[in-house]
Write a protein that holds these residues in place. Sequence first.
Motif, short mmCIF file in Angstrom:
data_model
loop_
_atom_site.label_atom_id
_atom_site.label_comp_id
_atom_site.label_asym_id
_atom_site.label_seq_id
_atom_site.Cartn_x
_atom_site.Cartn_y
_atom_site.Cartn_z
N GLY A 57 10.34 44.69 -19.07
CA GLY A 57 11.72 44.34 -19.40
C GLY A 57 11.98 44.71 -17.32
N ASP A 58 13.44 44.23 -17.04
CA ASP A 58 13.97 44.27 -15.55
C ASP A 58 14.71 45.81 -15.41
OD1 ASP A 58 15.82 44.12 -13.63
OD2 ASP A 58 16.43 41.84 -13.64
N CYS A 59 14.80 46.59 -14.92
CA CYS A 59 14.82 47.70 -14.34
C CYS A 59 16.22 47.70 -14.10
CB CYS A 59 14.15 48.78 -13.77
SG CYS A 59 12.32 48.53 -14.28
N GLY A 60 16.89 46.54 -14.05
CA GLY A 60 17.52 46.96 -13.10
C GLY A 60 18.58 46.79 -12.03
N VAL A 61 19.78 46.44 -11.15
CA VAL A 61 20.08 46.87 -10.56
C VAL A 61 21.37 47.60 -10.00
CG1 VAL A 61 21.51 46.11 -8.32
CG2 VAL A 61 19.85 44.34 -9.87
N GLN A 62 20.97 48.96 -9.43
CA GLN A 62 22.24 50.35 -9.10
C GLN A 62 23.97 49.71 -9.35
OE1 GLN A 62 21.99 53.58 -6.00
NE2 GLN A 62 22.42 54.81 -8.15
N GLY A 63 24.82 50.21 -10.14
CA GLY A 63 25.58 49.86 -9.79
C GLY A 63 26.39 50.47 -8.00
N ARG A 64 27.77 49.47 -7.88
CA ARG A 64 28.00 49.91 -6.56
C ARG A 64 29.46 50.25 -6.97
NH1 ARG A 64 31.59 46.24 -4.47
NH2 ARG A 64 31.13 44.07 -4.73
N TRP A 65 30.12 51.49 -6.10
CA TRP A 65 31.41 51.51 -6.17
C TRP A 65 32.71 50.25 -5.40
CZ3 TRP A 65 32.71 54.86 -9.60
CH2 TRP A 65 31.61 55.49 -10.42
N ALA A 66 33.10 50.30 -6.67
CA ALA A 66 33.98 48.72 -6.32
C ALA A 66 35.38 49.47 -5.25
CB ALA A 66 35.66 47.65 -6.82
N VAL A 90 30.49 48.08 -10.58
CA VAL A 90 30.39 47.45 -10.73
C VAL A 90 28.62 46.65 -10.07
CG1 VAL A 90 33.04 46.77 -10.39
CG2 VAL A 90 31.07 46.76 -8.21
N SER A 91 29.08 45.68 -11.15
CA SER A 91 27.00 45.19 -11.15
C SER A 91 27.26 44.04 -9.89
CB SER A 91 27.60 43.68 -12.47
OG SER A 91 26.25 43.66 -12.05
N GLN A 92 25.96 44.79 -8.93
CA GLN A 92 26.03 43.46 -7.61
C GLN A 92 25.43 42.62 -8.43
OE1 GLN A 92 24.80 45.59 -4.19
NE2 GLN A 92 23.92 47.63 -5.90
N ASN A 93 24.89 42.47 -9.34
CA ASN A 93 23.89 40.62 -10.01
C ASN A 93 23.94 40.69 -11.16
OD1 ASN A 93 22.06 39.11 -10.27
ND2 ASN A 93 20.33 39.51 -8.78
N PRO A 100 23.58 53.33 -13.58
CA PRO A 100 24.80 53.50 -13.02
C PRO A 100 25.65 53.44 -11.98
CG PRO A 100 23.44 55.43 -14.53
CD PRO A 100 22.69 54.35 -14.26
N CYS A 101 26.84 53.43 -11.77
CA CYS A 101 26.88 54.32 -9.81
C CYS A 101 26.39 55.29 -9.10
CB CYS A 101 28.05 53.84 -9.82
SG CYS A 101 28.58 51.75 -9.01
N PRO A 102 26.11 54.98 -7.83
CA PRO A 102 25.39 56.53 -7.46
C PRO A 102 26.54 57.86 -8.19
CG PRO A 102 26.11 55.12 -5.50
CD PRO A 102 26.03 54.39 -6.95
N ALA A 103 26.07 59.23 -7.47
CA ALA A 103 27.31 60.07 -7.70
C ALA A 103 28.11 59.91 -6.90
CB ALA A 103 26.92 61.41 -7.08
N GLY A 104 29.53 60.49 -7.17
CA GLY A 104 31.11 60.24 -6.80
C GLY A 104 32.43 59.49 -7.26
N GLY A 105 32.20 59.04 -8.20
CA GLY A 105 33.44 59.68 -8.98
C GLY A 105 33.74 58.69 -9.12
N SER A 106 34.74 58.33 -10.21
CA SER A 106 35.74 57.51 -10.58
C SER A 106 36.95 57.94 -10.10
CB SER A 106 35.51 55.85 -11.34
OG SER A 106 35.99 57.26 -12.83
N GLU A 107 37.53 59.19 -10.00
CA GLU A 107 39.02 59.38 -9.44
C GLU A 107 38.75 60.09 -8.66
OE1 GLU A 107 41.48 61.00 -12.76
OE2 GLU A 107 41.39 58.94 -12.95
#
Length: 125
Positions: A57-66, A90-93, A100-107
Motif C-alpha cells: 500500500g501507498d505510505c502517503g504524503v505528509q500533509g502541509r499547513w495551509a 491539507v493534502s499535497q496530493n 499528519p502535518c509536521p508539528a506546529g499546531g493548528s491554532e
Amino acid sequence: SQPVNCQLSAWSDWSTCPVTCGGSTRSRTREVAVKATVGGVDCVESDKVEMEACGTGDCGVQGRWAQWTDWTSCSVTCGGGFKKRERSCVSQNASRPMLPCPAGGSEMAVACHHFPCSPRREFGD
C-alpha cells in the motif's frame, strides 16, 4: 522394494509482513515429510520456500499547513483578552493518502488589550 518419492508437508502460515506500506516480502515454508528412498525422486530445495509481495500500500504524503487565517478581534476591549488565528492541515496530493502535518499546531493565540479598563464616571458627580 519400490522407489518412494520425496513428499513435502503442508505450507506453514505466511510470515508477518515487516512493513504496512511501501512494499516488502513475506514467506512461508514447508518441510520434507517423506524422504526419497530406493531411487525415488528427491525434493527440490526451491519447492520448500515461497515468497510473495506484501505491504504494498501507498505510505502517503505528509500533509502541509495551509495559510493562517486572519487574526480574530480581541475577545475584550480592555482588561486583557486574546485573539487567535487558525490554519488547517491539507493534502499535497489528493490521489494519495495524507499523513499528519509536521508539528506546529493548528491554532495560535496571543494576548491583547492588556491595558486596564477606565472606571465609569457617573453623571452628576
